[in-house]
Write a protein that holds these residues in place. Structure first.
Motif: not given
Length: 123
Positions: A21-22, A27, A86-87
């Motif tokens: 993901s990074p 995120d 939270s997303q």
């Protein structure tokens, strides 16, 4: 009773999402949430070939990543008070629901029910 997905496969998928993901600019909570929601979606799908299940899984993950903030805002609006959602939770909901909603809309369009509804011919 056999598990549909082994613990090793689930752990590997979640770790891959968190590590990648990074690199993709996402995120990690959204990535893990999207993979989790896609897993929930695929477990509830019946009668698809493995290739179609993989394609639906990938589409569901993409929808979860793209719709995470919208779904989180929607959940927060539905909850009483000022609760911060939270997303990652939004990604779970978005990826688990989005493909199913699109499938239902396509089925409505194919069955002429939506066209009749839009024309005012409700049966």
């Amino acid at each position: 009773m056999n598990e549909p997905v082994g613990a090793t496969t689930a752990t590997t998928t979640a770790m891959t999402a968190a590590i990648a993901s990074p690199l993709l600019g996402i995120d990690p909570l959204i990535a893990i949430g999207a993979v989790t929601g896609a897993g929930i979606f695929i477990m509830n799908e019946k009668g698809h070939s493995k290739i179609k299940a993989v394609v639906l899984f990938l589409i569901s993950v993409a929808c979860g990543c793209l719709g995470a903030s919208i779904a989180a805002d929607l959940i927060a609006a539905l909850l009483p008070g000022k609760i911060d959602v939270s997303q990652g939770v939004g990604a779970i909901l978005s990826s688990a629901v989005s493909v199913r909603v699109v499938q239902k809309v396509i089925a409505l369009i194919e069955s002429q029910a939506l066209q009749n509804l839009l024309k005012g011919k409700i049966k």
